[in-house]
Design a protein around this motif. Structure first.
Motif, mmCIF file in Angstrom:
data_model
loop_
_atom_site.group_PDB
_atom_site.id
_atom_site.type_symbol
_atom_site.label_atom_id
_atom_site.label_comp_id
_atom_site.label_asym_id
_atom_site.label_seq_id
_atom_site.Cartn_x
_atom_site.Cartn_y
_atom_site.Cartn_z
ATOM 1 N N LEU A 100 -5.619 -9.948 -11.517
ATOM 2 C CA LEU A 100 -5.101 -9.971 -10.146
ATOM 3 C C LEU A 100 -6.161 -10.546 -9.220
ATOM 4 C CD1 LEU A 100 -3.580 -6.367 -10.094
ATOM 5 C CD2 LEU A 100 -2.334 -8.500 -10.474
ATOM 6 N N VAL A 101 -5.733 -11.408 -8.306
ATOM 7 C CA VAL A 101 -6.659 -12.052 -7.362
ATOM 8 C C VAL A 101 -6.082 -11.984 -5.963
ATOM 9 C CG1 VAL A 101 -7.857 -14.177 -6.720
ATOM 10 C CG2 VAL A 101 -7.466 -13.658 -9.150
ATOM 11 N N ASP A 102 -6.811 -11.338 -5.062
ATOM 12 C CA ASP A 102 -6.471 -11.389 -3.639
ATOM 13 C C ASP A 102 -7.143 -12.637 -3.081
ATOM 14 O OD1 ASP A 102 -6.588 -11.200 -0.813
ATOM 15 O OD2 ASP A 102 -6.424 -9.025 -0.887
ATOM 16 N N THR A 103 -6.348 -13.653 -2.832
ATOM 17 C CA THR A 103 -6.895 -14.953 -2.447
ATOM 18 C C THR A 103 -7.395 -14.980 -1.011
ATOM 19 O OG1 THR A 103 -4.683 -15.731 -1.855
ATOM 20 C CG2 THR A 103 -5.431 -16.171 -4.095
ATOM 21 N N ALA A 110 -9.203 -6.839 -13.176
ATOM 22 C CA ALA A 110 -8.873 -7.127 -14.571
ATOM 23 C C ALA A 110 -8.260 -5.871 -15.157
ATOM 24 C CB ALA A 110 -10.123 -7.535 -15.352
ATOM 25 N N VAL A 111 -7.068 -6.007 -15.749
ATOM 26 C CA VAL A 111 -6.297 -4.853 -16.198
ATOM 27 C C VAL A 111 -5.962 -4.976 -17.679
ATOM 28 C CG1 VAL A 111 -4.259 -3.433 -15.756
ATOM 29 C CG2 VAL A 111 -5.242 -4.803 -13.891
ATOM 30 N N LYS A 125 -0.410 0.569 -10.207
ATOM 31 C CA LYS A 125 -1.435 1.421 -9.607
ATOM 32 C C LYS A 125 -2.671 0.618 -9.206
ATOM 33 C CE LYS A 125 0.171 5.574 -11.985
ATOM 34 N NZ LYS A 125 -0.085 6.559 -13.073
ATOM 35 N N THR A 126 -2.964 -0.443 -9.955
ATOM 36 C CA THR A 126 -4.094 -1.298 -9.581
ATOM 37 C C THR A 126 -3.801 -2.016 -8.270
ATOM 38 O OG1 THR A 126 -4.667 -1.615 -11.920
ATOM 39 C CG2 THR A 126 -5.637 -3.139 -10.344
ATOM 40 N N ILE A 141 -1.719 -11.644 -3.120
ATOM 41 C CA ILE A 141 -2.141 -11.336 -4.490
ATOM 42 C C ILE A 141 -1.469 -12.279 -5.478
ATOM 43 C CG2 ILE A 141 -2.103 -9.611 -6.331
ATOM 44 C CD1 ILE A 141 -2.299 -7.460 -4.168
ATOM 45 N N LYS A 142 -2.291 -12.901 -6.317
ATOM 46 C CA LYS A 142 -1.803 -13.694 -7.437
ATOM 47 C C LYS A 142 -2.031 -12.915 -8.730
ATOM 48 C CE LYS A 142 -2.349 -18.362 -5.540
ATOM 49 N NZ LYS A 142 -2.930 -19.716 -5.763
#
Length: 236
Positions: A100-103, A110-111, A125-126, A141-142
């Motif tokens: 997941l990336v908050d641009t 990383a999950v 939850k992440t 979020i990507k």
């Protein structure tokens, strides 16, 4: 999605303005099992090859424990950081790696989402933790889903299928085919339920058990049961 071949190793890469996302393969025996000497050596090579200040990972326990990375190796299954030039990642050999990336804010996660983590809604939850701890917005979020065992090959017990299909979030979604469970569809459902936009979701569409394009570790089908791939992300 790009394929990067470096030092005879094959890597599946995504990147945007802020982050680089890498899913390793098993080409030429590349192994990131942290419990083996070669795995630790290969992890150190990531720091050198990508000119990073550090690399973070966990003792994965198939949980819904999500941690903000503090430099220590702890028990859990998702890591988050907003530090640049620091990679965080997860180990897999059939389970689903999700990045997941908050641009906008420059936050990454990383999950590790096997069936237990998926059932515990670790991806959802992440995202909640990103929002709570960092102020992330779903619009920014990507999500990137790496190679994992797909519904074509992931046969489980009828009891486990029923446990998943009885969850309210999946009530109108077909997440199984007989005794075959679709973990990716479960995770996509979690992403959509958290309002992650379709245009911001990328998946490699690669099954670790039956694909013929890449060499990959699969705990179910690979002879090397100790082999592990490493999926990681870092902020530029």
């Amino acid at each position: 999605m790009d394929i990067d071949v470096a030092n005879n190793y094959e890597l599946i890469k995504f990147q945007d303005d802020n982050a680089v996302i890498v899913f390793s393969t098993a080409k030429n025996g590349l192994n990131y099992n942290k419990n083996e000497k070669i795995g630790l050596l290969n992890l150190e090579k990531i720091k050198k090859n990508y000119k990073l200040q550090g690399i973070g990972y966990l003792n994965q326990i198939h949980s819904d424990i999500i941690l903000n990375f503090d430099g220590n190796i702890r028990d859990g299954d998702a890591l988050i950081t907003d530090k640049r030039k620091l990679a965080i990642g997860v180990f897999t050999a059939d389970c689903v790696p999700v990045i997941l990336v908050d641009t906008r804010l420059g936050v990454i996660a990383a999950v590790h989402s096997g069936w237990k983590g998926t059932k515990l809604m670790i991806v959802s939850k992440t995202i909640e933790k990103l929002m709570h701890d960092y102020g992330s917005s779903a619009n920014d979020i990507k999500a990137y889903i790496g190679p994992h065992i797909d519904v074509c090959c992931y046969e489980v017990s009828s009891e486990l299928v029923e446990e998943f299909t009885s969850e309210a979030i999946y009530s109108n979604i077909k997440i199984s085919n007989g005794n075959k469970l679709d973990l990716e569809k479960c995770i996509l459902t979690q992403l959509r339920e958290k309002s992650i936009q379709e245009k911001n979701i990328s998946t490699t569409n690669i099954c670790t058990a039956c694909n013929t394009q890449y060499e990959l570790y699969s705990y179910r089908t690979c002879e090397n049961k100790q082999g592990r791939m490493f999926s990681f992300v870092y902020l530029k």
